[in-house]
Design a protein around this motif. Structure first.
Motif, PDB file in Angstrom:
ATOM      1  N   GLY A 175      -4.700  -9.807  17.550  1.00  0.00           N
ATOM      2  CA  GLY A 175      -4.358  -9.851  16.133  1.00  0.00           C
ATOM      3  C   GLY A 175      -2.890  -9.551  15.936  1.00  0.00           C
ATOM      4  N   ALA A 176      -2.599  -8.721  14.968  1.00  0.00           N
ATOM      5  CA  ALA A 176      -1.205  -8.417  14.659  1.00  0.00           C
ATOM      6  C   ALA A 176      -0.642  -7.314  15.557  1.00  0.00           C
ATOM      7  CB  ALA A 176      -1.094  -7.983  13.202  1.00  0.00           C
TER       8      ALA A 176
ATOM      9  N   ASN B 256       2.849 -10.926   9.664  1.00  0.00           N
ATOM     10  CA  ASN B 256       1.560 -11.554   9.366  1.00  0.00           C
ATOM     11  C   ASN B 256       1.346 -11.859   7.896  1.00  0.00           C
ATOM     12  OD1 ASN B 256       0.310 -12.038  11.715  1.00  0.00           O
ATOM     13  ND2 ASN B 256      -0.657 -10.024  11.839  1.00  0.00           N
ATOM     14  N   THR B 257       2.362 -11.690   7.072  1.00  0.00           N
ATOM     15  CA  THR B 257       2.146 -11.938   5.652  1.00  0.00           C
ATOM     16  C   THR B 257       2.966 -13.149   5.225  1.00  0.00           C
ATOM     17  OG1 THR B 257       4.013 -10.629   4.893  1.00  0.00           O
ATOM     18  CG2 THR B 257       1.950  -9.452   5.267  1.00  0.00           C
TER      19      THR B 257
ATOM     20  N   GLN C 202       0.210   1.948  -3.031  1.00  0.00           N
ATOM     21  CA  GLN C 202      -1.010   2.729  -2.875  1.00  0.00           C
ATOM     22  C   GLN C 202      -1.526   3.169  -4.241  1.00  0.00           C
ATOM     23  OE1 GLN C 202      -1.163   6.839  -1.054  1.00  0.00           O
ATOM     24  NE2 GLN C 202      -2.050   5.663   0.621  1.00  0.00           N
TER      25      GLN C 202
ATOM     26  N   ALA D 138       7.867  -3.983   7.984  1.00  0.00           N
ATOM     27  CA  ALA D 138       6.439  -4.015   8.321  1.00  0.00           C
ATOM     28  C   ALA D 138       5.664  -4.946   7.399  1.00  0.00           C
ATOM     29  CB  ALA D 138       5.857  -2.602   8.251  1.00  0.00           C
ATOM     30  N   GLU D 139       6.226  -5.189   6.198  1.00  0.00           N
ATOM     31  CA  GLU D 139       5.514  -6.035   5.242  1.00  0.00           C
ATOM     32  C   GLU D 139       5.612  -7.508   5.581  1.00  0.00           C
ATOM     33  OE1 GLU D 139       3.624  -4.614   2.529  1.00  0.00           O
ATOM     34  OE2 GLU D 139       4.009  -3.148   4.112  1.00  0.00           O
TER      35      GLU D 139
ATOM     36  N   ALA E  96      -3.998   0.669   1.119  1.00  0.00           N
ATOM     37  CA  ALA E  96      -5.012   1.522   1.738  1.00  0.00           C
ATOM     38  C   ALA E  96      -4.354   2.658   2.509  1.00  0.00           C
ATOM     39  CB  ALA E  96      -5.889   0.708   2.675  1.00  0.00           C
TER      40      ALA E  96
ATOM     41  N   MET F  37      -6.011 -10.281   1.992  1.00  0.00           N
ATOM     42  CA  MET F  37      -4.903  -9.325   2.057  1.00  0.00           C
ATOM     43  C   MET F  37      -3.644  -9.902   2.688  1.00  0.00           C
ATOM     44  SD  MET F  37      -5.988  -6.599   4.996  1.00  0.00           S
ATOM     45  CE  MET F  37      -7.373  -5.903   4.202  1.00  0.00           C
ATOM     46  N   TYR F  38      -3.774 -10.903   3.507  1.00  0.00           N
ATOM     47  CA  TYR F  38      -2.575 -11.477   4.125  1.00  0.00           C
ATOM     48  C   TYR F  38      -2.045 -12.674   3.338  1.00  0.00           C
ATOM     49  CZ  TYR F  38      -4.019  -8.586   8.019  1.00  0.00           C
ATOM     50  OH  TYR F  38      -4.387  -7.527   8.785  1.00  0.00           O
TER      51      TYR F  38
ATOM     52  N   VAL G 156      -7.168  -2.827  12.052  1.00  0.00           N
ATOM     53  CA  VAL G 156      -6.254  -3.909  11.741  1.00  0.00           C
ATOM     54  C   VAL G 156      -5.022  -3.369  11.021  1.00  0.00           C
ATOM     55  CG1 VAL G 156      -6.104  -6.120  10.579  1.00  0.00           C
ATOM     56  CG2 VAL G 156      -8.301  -5.305  11.389  1.00  0.00           C
ATOM     57  N   ALA G 157      -3.863  -3.775  11.496  1.00  0.00           N
ATOM     58  CA  ALA G 157      -2.632  -3.415  10.789  1.00  0.00           C
ATOM     59  C   ALA G 157      -2.617  -4.164   9.467  1.00  0.00           C
ATOM     60  CB  ALA G 157      -1.424  -3.791  11.630  1.00  0.00           C
ATOM     61  N   ILE G 158      -2.465  -3.437   8.379  1.00  0.00           N
ATOM     62  CA  ILE G 158      -2.486  -4.114   7.079  1.00  0.00           C
ATOM     63  C   ILE G 158      -1.154  -3.917   6.377  1.00  0.00           C
ATOM     64  CG2 ILE G 158      -4.965  -4.054   6.705  1.00  0.00           C
ATOM     65  CD1 ILE G 158      -4.536  -1.521   5.063  1.00  0.00           C
ATOM     66  N   PRO G 159      -0.780  -4.871   5.560  1.00  0.00           N
ATOM     67  CA  PRO G 159       0.479  -4.719   4.819  1.00  0.00           C
ATOM     68  C   PRO G 159       0.388  -3.521   3.883  1.00  0.00           C
ATOM     69  CG  PRO G 159      -0.430  -6.947   4.581  1.00  0.00           C
ATOM     70  CD  PRO G 159      -1.477  -6.115   5.248  1.00  0.00           C
ATOM     71  N   GLY G 160       1.541  -2.884   3.639  1.00  0.00           N
ATOM     72  CA  GLY G 160       1.570  -1.733   2.741  1.00  0.00           C
ATOM     73  C   GLY G 160       1.146  -2.094   1.335  1.00  0.00           C
TER      74      GLY G 160
ATOM     75  N   TYR H  54      -3.093   0.189  -5.848  1.00  0.00           N
ATOM     76  CA  TYR H  54      -4.431  -0.056  -5.306  1.00  0.00           C
ATOM     77  C   TYR H  54      -5.450   0.898  -5.935  1.00  0.00           C
ATOM     78  CZ  TYR H  54      -8.289   0.842  -2.092  1.00  0.00           C
ATOM     79  OH  TYR H  54      -9.527   1.088  -1.557  1.00  0.00           O
TER      80      TYR H  54
ATOM     81  N   PRO I 273      -8.299  -0.512   8.195  1.00  0.00           N
ATOM     82  CA  PRO I 273      -9.726  -0.805   8.308  1.00  0.00           C
ATOM     83  C   PRO I 273     -10.048  -1.459   9.651  1.00  0.00           C
ATOM     84  CG  PRO I 273      -8.648  -2.518   7.037  1.00  0.00           C
ATOM     85  CD  PRO I 273      -7.588  -1.523   7.404  1.00  0.00           C
TER      86      PRO I 273
ATOM     87  N   TRP J   2       7.805   1.517  -1.699  1.00  0.00           N
ATOM     88  CA  TRP J   2       6.895   0.378  -1.558  1.00  0.00           C
ATOM     89  C   TRP J   2       5.475   0.872  -1.269  1.00  0.00           C
ATOM     90  CZ3 TRP J   2       7.825  -5.005  -1.633  1.00  0.00           C
ATOM     91  CH2 TRP J   2       6.784  -5.811  -1.141  1.00  0.00           C
ATOM     92  N   ASP J   3       5.351   1.673  -0.235  1.00  0.00           N
ATOM     93  CA  ASP J   3       4.018   2.088   0.180  1.00  0.00           C
ATOM     94  C   ASP J   3       3.356   3.020  -0.823  1.00  0.00           C
ATOM     95  OD1 ASP J   3       4.269   0.554   2.397  1.00  0.00           O
ATOM     96  OD2 ASP J   3       3.832   2.132   3.854  1.00  0.00           O
TER      97      ASP J   3
END
Lengths: 509, 1040
Positions: B793-794, A500-501, A121, A496-497, B745, A183-184, B737-741, A124, B749, A116-117
């Motif tokens: 935040g998260a 917050n998503t 990446q 982890a995904e 990135a 992003m979220y 900030v914790a960002i989703p995979g 991206y 950031p 996944w990561d």
């Protein structure tokens, strides 16, 4: 008084001029000793460096993302299939591989996390480069190179998405670099939308990509790779109505005349024969990096080779410091036994030990069977003992798509879609060519025979689990590993995904 | 123009007089003095019921001719209470009383001044008079205990220690809460250690957002305005101020002596199944390492001499200062010297044109080669942890000759004058080493700095009331270090056996600020207003430095070391750096309005552009408004003796903080992994480059909004009271900030994420009374503050300080709790027997502490889930920051004698005391360990000793390590005598005061470490802090 006022106005005027004159440029300093994204990608070498960063994600043996551990692709895939166990040093060595081996993976213990990561990446980075190149503003970069870089990014993005959609099915699809504001907000899309985008990218890339590359560029994507991948993608979409499309794409690889089966099956996998005539898309490694553990995250040796070797082995041919992952399941070895490819596929270390009369020894790892992967075995001749750690410096490549695979896929597509290929060849022709190379006689080109041939020809190369799932054989073939149909055909979305998503966990996890 | 007015004045007065002379008139003469008999010049004298008045001359005398109907005159002067005096005929002597309310003071508010009576914000002020005669060692200490709402936590007692942590109304941000220092209009970086306290005219603390908004994006954590003294027109004055003193540690730790130590070591070793360490425990008292390194007669001295004077055209104030402080720990390598020079001047070139400059230079040289609060070596940590069985000097020649530690390193041993090597511990290793020997390896090494801070301004007044001022200031600092590491052997780990090295570091920083302001003030009848408009540009980026090391020079000591020795290039190494750009451009304005001193309003807006902000948010606007009401000036107010003055005020404002690194809104391009091309024989690795993270062009300032309601009152003329309530919210605090995979990135950031608030109350009371020759000045303040994190935040929590080698942190920042709260296990006493352990089970009957044995701590099973006790059983254990701070000053005078006392303290906080190194089983013990558990029923408070500590009695951070941090400290006590003026004048001396003083004489605390005031940087964690000294001084203050 007049004089005072004039002086005052003059002073005020001067100070205002200085102040406002400063203002704009004053707040826009440029960085010293480092490059920023906004000012980078302004020369051909910077554009190439951006492209190489995308290539990097094709193969990350040791990840600094995901769960941060060893992250090659073959380890988990071979652990999941019916050819190997996870193995290793103990029942918790490479825990997520062990979980996939027993189909006990969870969102928190997810063999898919690294995929996944790493893939996202890569996506991206591809998205970013496509955005940069779409502006057409890289000074000095010829338009030909510019289009080629675009095509390579499209191919790579398609490759990453293909891996993700097969493993997770329900994934977010992003074609632009995400920004902090969106992003979220991403949601999962239908897998058909992902497949459609993959095809779009590949179709755009195919006419632009070069049929061949010069030696210095070996490893870069070619037209043949994109055609082969397109055919493979359509095949995996499992739509009987589109099997002719799949066959047509795969047939272009055949008719290009650029590829031929290696006469000797064993030669395909040797680092001495990188980019051989059978190789269509190859993920390269090197022994020249002299990588140590300090290079974690950027190790360009093939670590999987070290991982599959026998543990504390003392004997000829094989290097002695392996970690005994992915021992071959005896049932599979028995199935293969007698096939001309058996010896190339399976290293029967136990038989060497027995034959040596006590001079050869090794330590049994977890779930040891005495049978080891031979296609990627750590041979003494490829050990880099000069610098770094030898575990991290094997030069063996992964041939992601090779001609025999393309032939068998085309044969399958022709059988399932009916008719013959544009080249005029039939499923039978393709199956026969694969068998003939190893000296086997023709057998009828039935779907069952083709699948069987895939199992023999492509064993331990990372295709088996995907084949089992897409052909509906997984439920029975992997029952002994606790496979639950409808759940274990895809992996859980990594935990982890979900923080917050808007992502939703896959069913059953 | 003023000149013109002055010249015309006599004619004007003459005209008035001539008309008055026609009526029945009387001539009133008199003199005005203060309570000490000093004349009060420029006091206003107004005849009540008429519009006639005059002012007193330089000698305090006045003369006024008014009509006979006048029966009363009113005398007033700034800083004094107004007085109505009946006209009695003949000369009148008037003694003005100092106005205790100080409401008439003028205070600095940023880019200007304001009468205190008209101030509507919460501004604390410390004046020169409060600091005069006080032996203050660091200027920050002037704020400690004297200003409500300002918490000053010294980093340590090390001379020239790190800057103390100053929290104005609490922790403002998770990213640091250092206030902005502005010295004479110049924002100063790197603390105010360079200032000489005798040069200070006043220090103002802009506490609330309404006042601080004028500094916008730098003001979130409050602003400290320092104003230095300017000269006064008149005769030239020379002032000497100095003291000389001696310092000693106020307290030693109580550690075990050799016999006790050996007993405990044996017990701990045996418990773990190992053998006896000391077959014979009868070892006497052994070495007291603290005595070996503490200096009980460390010198401290300070001398300041200033010259001031000038004419009505030009005034100046120049000063020289010298300050020396020896450390009380390992003085040879712990000391501080500062030399300061300052020249301030103001020159009236034309009546409308003024030019001025303030230039200060400071040279600082200090030795501080070991951590001021750390357990990784250094003399203090070694003195705490080294075993008392090792001698300071090994004199046993048999040991020296046969023990391999000595024998194998004979040439590298550090030896005393008699040639005997310093003792090397056979038990305690790691970073610990004989501190007396350690000192010898560090001799000479020092750090230095040269700092020049200066500003110059031009001010014109084209029309009355309008002042246009242009100011340019610069802060230029050079600093570096110079150190030589000889070859030495102190222990198996603390040694340098291969090659000596000599290192010099050099850094330079230059900030400049350019400010232009226009102020217009006017009074129309009862309406007074002033308008300030200005803009400013600031460059903070000019910093670079380099360090160079020569290896293997032909020298054995620091004094022999030199960079003139030539060494091969391969034996040199160096590195350098330079800062990224950092600039700020701002525009700002302030409007003040008052109606008859009754209704007051101040409005401020500042707009800041910072190069640190993202491209979407380059400019930030910070507004504020505050109002005040003075009911005592209302017509309906019945004047009374109780409330003589009252002002009620309220304000709200927004401040910011651009305390984020350069280009964090952007993404830096970095190596992103490589890929291999070409065939195997020629395979080439090509490095890819990609952005490190996702650019966040919306990245912006952390925002602090604050509401403040307060009152200033004057009671019975003698008592002044100031009370404030405030609530300060910080939002958009910067965090990674914790960002989703799936974003893809590489690294996280920065984003504007977290929030917290501080809420509190402050009370300041002053009392001033003079009864005959006896005078009393008392002031006291207390403030209370609550801090709470409200959003991260998260992120679930932020790990704070770590605990030695433990996987468990000591503190964490989590929503709903104060910043960096202590976090760990809760002990429930000591298991007295196995039955208690066996019955301590989870819901499935599993033993919760399977590794425990009788004598081990019972840890609370807070999670309630399945055992064993672990990470999830931890909880919040206390606040490292005081919730209460208080201070009081008492000054008594009788004729020439005076007594001054200053005390301050804090409460509501905890101290985490981790003085002993847990990874060194043989480390010395505090005598508290003597009360350990030794068998059933012996104690329920202190666990048994066992090497390896399987139950984590000591290695788990728990409430066991926490102590109450409350203290109350008599900071200064002083007895002074001022020689009567009549007497001193005979010697040509205007004023002469001599005093004796003591600092840190008495500390009331439950804390058992060196010093409860600690950990400015570590927030309440004691790892062996360098304690504050107790000092005694004699001093003199002479003016002539």
């Amino acid at each position: 008084m007049k004089y005072q006022c004039l002086s005052a106005i003059a002073l005020l005027g001067i100070s205002l001029t200085i102040g406002s004159g400063c203002k704009k440029s004053f707040l826009e300093g440029s960085p010293v000793g480092e490059e920023l994204q906004s000012t980078y990608y302004t020369s051909p070498s910077e554009a190439l460096a951006g492209l190489v960063a995308v290539y990097h994600n094709l193969d990350i043996e040791t990840a600094s993302v995901g769960d941060g551990s060893y992250s090659n692709k073959l380890g988990p895939l071979n652990s999941a299939g019916d050819e190997c166990y996870a193995g290793g040093g103990s029942s918790t060595d490479m825990n997520s591989w062990q979980a996939w081996n027993t189909n006990t993976q969870t969102s928190a213990l997810d063999p898919g996390w690294d995929f996944w990561d790493i893939d996202y990446q890569g996506i991206y980075r591809a998205n970013l480069m496509l955005q940069v190149l779409a502006k057409g503003t890289v000074p000095g970069l010829s338009s030909a190179l510019q289009s080629r870089y675009v095509a390579e990014c499209q191919f790579l993005r398609a490759y990453f998405y293909f891996e993700l959609v097969r493993l997770f099915k329900n994934i977010p699809l992003t074609l632009q670099p995400l920004t902090p504001s969106d992003m979220y907000a991403q949601v999962q899309v239908a897998d058909t939308a992902v497949y459609s985008q993959i095809e779009t990218d590949l179709n755009a890339a195919i006419p632009v990509l070069p049929p061949t590359v010069v030696q210095a560029e070996l490893g870069r994507v070619t037209q043949g790779a994109a055609e082969a991948l397109l055919g493979k993608v359509i095949l995996y979409e499992n739509n009987t109505g589109r099997m002719t499309d799949a066959a047509a794409a795969l047939d272009k690889v055949y008719s290009s005349g650029l590829y031929s089966l290696m006469p000797n099956f064993a030669d395909i996998f040797s680092p001495a024969n990188k980019f051989n005539s059978e190789s269509i898309f190859e993920i390269q490694h090197t022994s020249t990096q002299d990588a140590g553990y300090g290079n974690w995250g950027n190790i360009q040796g093939n670590v999987y080779v070290a991982m599959t070797g026998p543990r504390s082995y003392n004997g000829p041919i094989y290097w002695g410091q392996g970690w005994s992952f992915n021992p071959i399941i005896p049932a599979f070895a028995n199935f293969m036994y007698g096939d001309p490819r058996y010896g190339v596929t399976v290293a029967n270390i136990d038989s060497i030990v027995t034959a040596s009369g006590g001079t050869v020894s090794y330590t049994a790892g977890y779930a040891n069977t005495g049978l080891f992967i031979n296609k990627f075995a750590p041979l003494n001749q490829w050990v880099n003992n000069t610098a770094g750690d030898p575990h991290l410096n094997f030069p063996n490549d992964y041939i992601e798509i090779r001609l025999a695979d393309v032939y068998l896929m085309e044969a399958e597509a022709l059988v399932r879609g009916g008719g013959s290929a544009p080249s005029g060849l039939t499923a039978q022709n393709f199956l026969d060519m694969v068998r003939a190379r190893v000296g086997l006689a023709s057998i009828p080109a039935t779907l069952a025979n083709i699948y069987n041939e895939r199992r023999l020809e492509l064993a331990t190369e990372g295709h088996r689990w995907y084949d089992l799932v897409r052909t509906g054989q997984a439920a029975s073939a992997l029952a002994f590993k606790g496979y639950k149909d409808g759940t274990n055909n895809i992996l859980p979305i990594p935990l982890a995904e979900l923080n917050n998503t808007k992502l939703v966990q896959n069913p059953g996890y | 123009m003023k000149e013109l007015f002055k010249r015309l004045m006599p004619f004007f007065l003459l005209a008035v007089w001539s008309t008055a002379a026609d009526a029945q008139s009387q001539r009133i003469t008199g003199s005005v003095t203060d309570e000490r008999g000093t004349p009060v010049p420029h006091a206003s004298v107004v005849a009540k019921g008429s519009n006639k008045g005059t002012t007193t001359d330089e000698k305090g005398n006045f003369s006024l001719t008014v009509s006979n109907s006048v029966h009363t005159i009113t005398i007033s002067s700034i800083n004094f209470q107004s007085q109505d005096v009946p006209v009695t005929g003949g000369s009148i002597s008037i003694i003005l009383k100092v106005d205790a309310s100080t409401l008439q003071d003028v205070i600095f508010v940023g880019y200007g001044t304001q009468k205190k009576s008209n101030v509507t914000g919460a501004i604390a002020s410390v004046k020169a008079a409060d600091l005069d005669d006080m032996p203050i060692q660091r200027l920050e200490d002037a704020l400690k205990g004297r200003t409500a709402g300002v918490t000053v936590v010294a980093a340590s007692g090390q001379p020239g220690s790190s800057d103390p942590a100053i929290f104005i109304r609490g922790i403002t941000s998770i990213n640091g809460s250092t206030p902005l220092y502005v010295v004479d209009g110049m924002p100063v970086d790197g603390g105010i250690d360079y200032l000489n306290s005798a040069d200070i005219e006043s220090i103002e603390v802009l506490k609330d957002a309404a006042s601080a908004a004028i500094y916008g994006t730098k003001a979130a954590a409050g602003v400290i305005l320092v104003t230095t003294k300017t000269g006064k027109a008149g005769s030239m004055k020379v002032n000497y101020n100095g003291y000389y003193g001696t310092q000693a540690p106020a307290r030693e730790l109580s550690l075990t002596n050799a016999t006790q130590y050996a007993t405990l070591r044996n017990e701990s070793s045996l418990a773990a199944g190992n053998g006896l360490v000391f077959p014979n425990t009868n070892l006497g008292t052994g070495t007291n390492w603290q005595d070996a390194i503490f200096n009980k007669h460390a010198k401290i001295e300070n001398h300041e001499i200033s010259f001031s004077g000038g004419s009505d055209k030009s005034t100046f104030n120049a000063s020289l200062g010298y300050y020396l402080q020896d450390g009380i720990v390992a003085t040879e390598i712990s000391n501080y010297k500062r030399f300061t020079v300052r020249v301030n001047g103001t020159h009236k070139i034309k009546s409308w044109l003024t030019f001025g400059e303030n230039v200060a230079y400071a040279y600082i040289r200090n030795q501080a080669p070991f951590s001021e609060n750390g357990y990784f070596g250094g003399p203090l940590a070694s003195a705490i942890n080294l075993d008392p069985t090792t001698p300071v000097v090994e004199t046993d020649q048999t040991v020296i000759a046969t023990n391999p530690t000595y024998a194998n390193n004979a040439s590298l041993l550090i030896r005393n004058g008699a040639g005997n090597p310093y003792g090397i511990s056979q038990y305690v290793g790691q970073e610990m080493s004989n501190p007396v020997a350690y000192v010898q390896t560090q001799l000479g090494n020092y750090g230095w700095s040269d700092k020049v801070v200066g500003n110059a301004f031009v001010e014109i007044e084209p029309i009355k009331g309008l002042k246009i001022r242009s100011n340019i200031g610069t802060d230029l600092a050079f600093w570096g270090s110079n150190s030589f590491t000889p070859l030495y052997f102190l222990s198996a780990t603390v040694n340098n056996t291969s090659t000596n090295n000599y290192t010099r570091g050099f850094n330079r920083a230059n900030n400049w600020v350019y400010t232009n302001t226009a102020t217009y003030s006017r009074r129309i009848n009862e309406h007074s207003f002033s308008i300030l408009a200005g803009y400013e540009s600031e460059n903070l980026s000019q910093q670079f430095g380099s360090t160079l090391t020569y290896l293997g020079i032909p020298a054995t000591t620091f004094s022999e070391a030199s960079m003139n020795y030539s060494v091969p290039t391969a034996s040199t190494n160096g590195y350098g750096y330079e800062n990224q750009p950092y600039t700020i451009a701002s525009a700002f304005g302030r409007v003040t309005y008052d109606y008859d001193g009754r209704y007051l309003f101040t409005g401020i807006v500042r707009r800041d552009g910072s190069s640190h902000f993202g491209t979407n948010n380059v400019y930030a606007t910070f507004p504020s408004a505050s109002i005040g009401w003075n009911p005592t000036r209302e017509i309906f107010w019945h004047s009374n003796r109780i409330v003589t003055d009252l002002k009620i005020r309220a304000g709200y404002g927004i401040n910011g903080n651009d305390n984020l690194g350069p280009f964090q809104y952007e993404s830096v391009i970095a190596g992103a992994g490589s890929y291999t091309f070409n065939n195997n024989a020629n395979s080439t690795l090509v490095t890819g480059y990609a952005p490190q993270t996702i650019a966040n062009p919306s990245l912006k300032w952390e925002q602090t909004s604050q509401a403040d309601i307060g009152l200033d009152a004057s009671l019975f003329h003698d008592i002044s009271v100031t009370f404030d309530w405030f609530k300060k919210k910080t939002s958009g605090m910067l965090m990674q900030v914790a960002i989703p995979g799936y974003v893809g990135a590489t690294s996280e950031p920065w984003g504007n994420v977290a929030s917290m608030y501080n809420e509190g109350e402050e009370l300041q009371i002053g009392y001033h009374k003079k009864i005959g020759s006896f005078s009393v000045d008392w002031s006291g303040n207390v403030s209370h503050i609550e801090n709470k994190v409200t959003n991260l935040g998260a992120t679930a929590y932020i790990v704070g300080q770590t605990f030695q080698a433990s996987a468990y942190e000591v503190s964490r920042t989590e929503i709903g709790h104060p910043f960096a709260s202590f976090y760990g296990f809760k002990t429930l006493g000591v298991f007295q027997n196995q039955a208690q352990i066996n019955s301590y089970v989870d819901s499935k009957g599993n033993i919760l502490q399977p590794n425990a044995a009788p004598g081990d701590f019972k840890f609370a099973h807070l999670s309630g889930g399945l055992g064993p006790i672990g990470a999830k059983d931890r909880t919040f254990l206390g606040n490292p920051l005081p919730t209460w701070t208080f201070g009081t000053t008492l000054s008594l005078g009788y004729k020439g004698f005076d007594v001054k006392a200053f005390a301050q303290g804090v409460g509501g906080n905890k101290i985490f005391s981790e003085l002993r190194r847990l990874d060194i089983p043989a480390a010395n013990y505090s005598t508290a360990y003597l009360k350990r558990w030794t068998g059933p029923g012996t104690t329920n408070d202190f666990p048994r000793l066992i090497d390896g500590d399987p139950n984590g009695n000591f290695s788990n951070p728990s409430n066991f390590y926490l102590q109450d941090g409350t203290y109350f400290r008599l900071k200064t006590l002083q007895l002074g005598y001022t020689v009567p003026v009549k007497l001193s004048r005979q010697g040509g001396i205007d004023k002469m005061r001599v005093y004796i003083a003591g600092n840190n004489l008495l500390t009331l605390t439950h804390y058992d470490g060196f010093d409860p005031e600690l950990g400015g940087g570590l927030l309440g964690i004691d790892r062996g802090v360098y304690p504050q000294a107790r000092s005694y001084m004699v001093g003199a203050n002479i003016t002539f």
